[in-house]
Design an enzyme around this catalytic site. Structure first.
Site, PDB file in Angstrom:
ATOM      1  N   ARG A 121       0.807  -1.228   0.000  1.00 59.25           N
ATOM      2  CA  ARG A 121       0.000   0.000   0.000  1.00 59.25           C
ATOM      3  C   ARG A 121       0.844   1.285   0.000  1.00 59.25           C
ATOM      4  NH1 ARG A 121      -2.731  -3.092   3.801  1.00 59.25           N
ATOM      5  NH2 ARG A 121      -4.574  -4.085   2.918  1.00 59.25           N
ATOM      6  N   LYS A 143       2.522  11.420 -10.916  1.00 56.99           N
ATOM      7  CA  LYS A 143       1.754  10.481 -11.754  1.00 56.99           C
ATOM      8  C   LYS A 143       2.621   9.265 -12.041  1.00 56.99           C
ATOM      9  CE  LYS A 143      -1.337  13.436 -14.449  1.00 56.99           C
ATOM     10  NZ  LYS A 143      -1.670  13.832 -15.832  1.00 56.99           N
ATOM     11  N   GLU A 185       9.108  19.027 -24.709  1.00 62.41           N
ATOM     12  CA  GLU A 185       8.327  19.361 -23.504  1.00 62.41           C
ATOM     13  C   GLU A 185       8.753  20.732 -22.947  1.00 62.41           C
ATOM     14  OE1 GLU A 185       5.793  17.478 -22.581  1.00 62.41           O
ATOM     15  OE2 GLU A 185       6.230  15.460 -23.324  1.00 62.41           O
ATOM     16  N   LYS A 227       6.425  23.271 -13.643  1.00 60.36           N
ATOM     17  CA  LYS A 227       5.641  22.060 -13.376  1.00 60.36           C
ATOM     18  C   LYS A 227       5.242  22.013 -11.899  1.00 60.36           C
ATOM     19  CE  LYS A 227       4.310  17.617 -14.112  1.00 60.36           C
ATOM     20  NZ  LYS A 227       4.542  16.386 -14.831  1.00 60.36           N
ATOM     21  N   GLU A 237      -5.156  16.978 -11.142  1.00 57.44           N
ATOM     22  CA  GLU A 237      -5.747  17.345 -12.430  1.00 57.44           C
ATOM     23  C   GLU A 237      -7.261  17.444 -12.349  1.00 57.44           C
ATOM     24  OE1 GLU A 237      -3.673  15.469 -15.673  1.00 57.44           O
ATOM     25  OE2 GLU A 237      -5.220  16.094 -17.101  1.00 57.44           O
ATOM     26  N   ARG A 242      -3.656  21.795 -14.367  1.00 59.63           N
ATOM     27  CA  ARG A 242      -2.706  20.774 -14.830  1.00 59.63           C
ATOM     28  C   ARG A 242      -3.000  20.349 -16.267  1.00 59.63           C
ATOM     29  NH1 ARG A 242      -0.069  16.090 -10.911  1.00 59.63           N
ATOM     30  NH2 ARG A 242       1.377  15.318 -12.474  1.00 59.63           N
ATOM     31  N   ASN A 246      -1.273  19.438 -21.128  1.00 59.40           N
ATOM     32  CA  ASN A 246      -1.586  18.493 -22.210  1.00 59.40           C
ATOM     33  C   ASN A 246      -1.507  19.158 -23.587  1.00 59.40           C
ATOM     34  OD1 ASN A 246      -2.073  16.312 -20.518  1.00 59.40           O
ATOM     35  ND2 ASN A 246      -4.141  17.030 -20.093  1.00 59.40           N
ATOM     36  N   HIS A 249      -0.737  17.292 -26.732  1.00 57.21           N
ATOM     37  CA  HIS A 249      -0.761  15.874 -26.380  1.00 57.21           C
ATOM     38  C   HIS A 249      -1.975  15.121 -26.911  1.00 57.21           C
ATOM     39  CE1 HIS A 249       2.670  16.850 -23.974  1.00 57.21           C
ATOM     40  NE2 HIS A 249       2.767  15.617 -23.494  1.00 57.21           N
ATOM     41  N   HIS A 253      -0.949  12.022 -28.793  1.00 52.77           N
ATOM     42  CA  HIS A 253      -1.312  10.645 -28.444  1.00 52.77           C
ATOM     43  C   HIS A 253      -1.924   9.930 -29.647  1.00 52.77           C
ATOM     44  CE1 HIS A 253      -1.516  11.867 -23.930  1.00 52.77           C
ATOM     45  NE2 HIS A 253      -0.318  11.454 -24.274  1.00 52.77           N
ATOM     46  N   HIS A 266       7.621   9.855 -28.030  1.00 54.46           N
ATOM     47  CA  HIS A 266       6.578  10.720 -27.474  1.00 54.46           C
ATOM     48  C   HIS A 266       6.839  12.207 -27.786  1.00 54.46           C
ATOM     49  CE1 HIS A 266       3.636  12.189 -24.575  1.00 54.46           C
ATOM     50  NE2 HIS A 266       4.585  12.940 -24.039  1.00 54.46           N
TER      51      HIS A 266
HETATM   52  N1  NAD Z   1       4.420  10.412 -15.112  1.00 54.17           N
HETATM   53  C1  NAD Z   1       4.367  11.457 -15.872  1.00 54.17           C
HETATM   54  O1  NAD Z   1       3.909  12.522 -15.465  1.00 54.17           O
HETATM   55  C2  NAD Z   1       4.889  11.357 -17.277  1.00 54.17           C
HETATM   56  C3  NAD Z   1       5.036  12.514 -18.047  1.00 54.17           C
HETATM   57  C4  NAD Z   1       5.595  12.395 -19.319  1.00 54.17           C
HETATM   58  C5  NAD Z   1       5.966  11.140 -19.812  1.00 54.17           C
HETATM   59  N2  NAD Z   1       5.785  10.032 -19.024  1.00 54.17           N
HETATM   60  C6  NAD Z   1       6.194   8.711 -19.509  1.00 54.17           C
HETATM   61  O2  NAD Z   1       7.587   8.720 -19.717  1.00 54.17           O
HETATM   62  C7  NAD Z   1       7.931   7.724 -20.662  1.00 54.17           C
HETATM   63  C8  NAD Z   1       8.946   8.265 -21.622  1.00 54.17           C
HETATM   64  O3  NAD Z   1      10.077   8.641 -20.897  1.00 54.17           O
HETATM   65  P1  NAD Z   1      11.498   8.872 -21.596  1.00 54.17           P
HETATM   66  O4  NAD Z   1      11.316   9.694 -22.798  1.00 54.17           O
HETATM   67  O5  NAD Z   1      12.418   9.348 -20.534  1.00 54.17           O
HETATM   68  O6  NAD Z   1      11.868   7.417 -22.149  1.00 54.17           O
HETATM   69  P2  NAD Z   1      12.710   6.191 -21.568  1.00 54.17           P
HETATM   70  O7  NAD Z   1      12.595   6.064 -20.121  1.00 54.17           O
HETATM   71  O8  NAD Z   1      12.340   5.034 -22.410  1.00 54.17           O
HETATM   72  O9  NAD Z   1      14.217   6.627 -21.909  1.00 54.17           O
HETATM   73  C9  NAD Z   1      14.596   6.765 -23.243  1.00 54.17           C
HETATM   74  C10 NAD Z   1      15.828   5.920 -23.576  1.00 54.17           C
HETATM   75  O10 NAD Z   1      16.987   6.530 -23.044  1.00 54.17           O
HETATM   76  C11 NAD Z   1      17.717   5.608 -22.255  1.00 54.17           C
HETATM   77  N3  NAD Z   1      18.379   6.402 -21.209  1.00 54.17           N
HETATM   78  C12 NAD Z   1      17.787   6.972 -20.145  1.00 54.17           C
HETATM   79  N4  NAD Z   1      18.659   7.763 -19.505  1.00 54.17           N
HETATM   80  C13 NAD Z   1      19.830   7.652 -20.166  1.00 54.17           C
HETATM   81  C14 NAD Z   1      21.101   8.270 -19.984  1.00 54.17           C
HETATM   82  N5  NAD Z   1      21.321   9.173 -19.025  1.00 54.17           N
HETATM   83  N6  NAD Z   1      22.093   7.921 -20.843  1.00 54.17           N
HETATM   84  C15 NAD Z   1      21.854   7.039 -21.860  1.00 54.17           C
HETATM   85  N7  NAD Z   1      20.656   6.458 -22.095  1.00 54.17           N
HETATM   86  C16 NAD Z   1      19.661   6.780 -21.248  1.00 54.17           C
HETATM   87  C17 NAD Z   1      16.695   4.624 -21.778  1.00 54.17           C
HETATM   88  O11 NAD Z   1      17.266   3.406 -21.426  1.00 54.17           O
HETATM   89  C18 NAD Z   1      15.798   4.499 -23.005  1.00 54.17           C
HETATM   90  O12 NAD Z   1      16.365   3.636 -23.923  1.00 54.17           O
HETATM   91  C19 NAD Z   1       6.632   7.307 -21.333  1.00 54.17           C
HETATM   92  O13 NAD Z   1       6.274   6.025 -20.877  1.00 54.17           O
HETATM   93  C20 NAD Z   1       5.627   8.336 -20.843  1.00 54.17           C
HETATM   94  O14 NAD Z   1       4.320   7.816 -20.728  1.00 54.17           O
HETATM   95  C21 NAD Z   1       5.263  10.125 -17.784  1.00 54.17           C
HETATM   96 ZN    ZN Z   2       4.499  14.651 -22.751  1.00 50.03          ZN
END
Ligand code: NAD
Ligand code: ZN
Length: 360
Positions: A121, A143, A185, A227, A237, A242, A246, A249, A253, A266
């Protein structure tokens, strides 16, 4: 070092986002955030070297440390990966005071965060974002989620971290494409919230692409502050604030879905989404053409796409309607009305969307 406070209305809590350029301060930072004898570090194979530095800091801070390493990529953000981590937590005797430490991009942050939100939990969570996107967006705000085969992020929770340690050093090894995706972003924050940040991005584009430490510190700190401010005003949200984040987005999406999450990152989908949303705002007479063009030039300068592929328009419009952010029969979109400001517009017709998708 830059410190950004995120104040939460619920339980009067507050946590800090530290924008740092070393690992030295991490141990003392953790000790100041949480009293926890045991840490469980989650990384992927690409962030493993960084996780090593984090583990040393944890050991120095007196923690017993266990860790898990996953393959990289969005395909790991599933309930089955979460189940593997639950097993591992149970194997190492994790308790309510085990600190889960996510060392990675948004995928590791969302997955490890989801596990932290649900195991026993809820366990304390420390975010150590290693991509630009995770530093400026996903690690701040609480999130967490895994994907369902029907939709991204369908199974999730709000679980605020006890702190965020964004070490800019991590960006040195980040692949170029991932870095540019994070910039999408940052451009978003400039367009919908902060005209000054947008001006800065325009004037320092070269230094940003060269990853000059001082400009990175500025854009990461500024984005986290924006943020944090939004999260403080609208933690779950529900109040509308918040939802402004989007921007681009709902289009984005739909593009990600049209590309079946393959080929398109993304940030790239969001860049094209912002270009379409700005075009729609211009069509409506809401936004000046000049601002839309400045946004387009900046995205292009950052090597981001601005034109949709030749996907069937009906499919895109249908996907946008199914996006969880739209209500009723008309689409609800975030549209900028001047640089640094946007509004939630609730009466967008399919025809307007089609027009915005068609680039002459
Ligand atoms: N929770 C939220 O509020 C929120 C907001 C935006 C996006 N997201 C989520 O985030 C995800 C995308 O995140 P992302 O773009 O960071 O992708 P990711 O986590 O897949 O990272 C991208 C790539 O870079 C590599 N990597 C990471 N750090 C590295 C570093 N310092 N050096 C070398 N390689 C590195 C990873 O292994 C991966 O291959 C999606 O699933 C999306 O839904 C969540
Ligand atoms: Zn985004």
């Amino acid at each position: 070092m830059d410190v950004v406070a995120v104040s939460l209305a619920q339980n009067n809590r507050c946590y800090e986002v530290i924008v740092a350029d070393d690992w030295q301060g991490l141990g003392p930072f953790i000790r100041g955030c949480v009293d926890s004898p045991h840490a469980f570090v989650v990384a992927d194979t690409n962030t493993l070297p960084l996780a090593g530095a984090v583990q040393s800091a944890l050991l120095d801070a007196g923690h017993r440390v266990d860790s898990a390493v996953l393959p990289p990529g969005e395909s790991q953000k599933t309930l089955s990966s979460a189940a593997i981590l639950y097993d591992q937590l149970s194997d190492v005797g994790a308790g309510r005071d085990t600190l889960v430490v996510a060392v990675g991009g948004g995928v590791i942050g969302d997955l490890a965060g989801f596990v932290a939100a649900t195991y026993m939990r809820g366990l304390p969570l420390l975010m150590v974002p290693t991509t630009l996107l995770a530093m400026v967006d996903s690690s701040v705000g609480g999130k967490v989620a895994v994907n369902h085969w029907r939709a991204k992020n369908l199974i999730g929770a709000f679980h605020q971290p006890i702190g965020v340690w964004a070490n800019l050093i991590a960006l040195v090894t980040l692949p170029d494409r991932e870095f540019r995706c994070g910039l999408a972003e940052v451009v978003k924050y400039g367009v919908v919230l902060d005209a000054e940040l947008f001006d800065y991005l325009e004037s320092r584009a070269e230094s940003i692409l060269d990853r000059e430490p001082s400009v990175l510190a500025h854009i990461v700190g500024r984005s986290c502050r924006l943020k944090a401010d939004i999260v403080t005003r609208d933690e779950r949200e529900t109040a509308g604030a918040r939802a402004i984040l989007n921007y681009g987005h709902t289009f984005g999406h739909a593009f990600e879905q049209a590309a079946a999450y393959e080929g398109w990152r993304h940030g790239e989908a969001v860049a094209v989404g912002m270009a379409c949303a700005a075009r729609l705002a211009v069509q409506r007479g809401l936004l000046s053409r000049d601002v839309a063009e400045r946004q387009q030039h900046l995205l292009e300068r950052f090597g981001l796409p601005v034109v949709p592929e030749a996907w069937p328009l009906d499919g895109i419009v249908a996907a946008m309607r199914h996006d969880k952010k739209s209500l009723g029969s008309r689409l609800r979109l975030v549209l900028p009305d001047r640089l640094g400001h946007a509004a939630l517009v609730g009466d967008v017709s399919d025809e307007e969307v089609r027009q915005a998708l068609q680039v002459e």
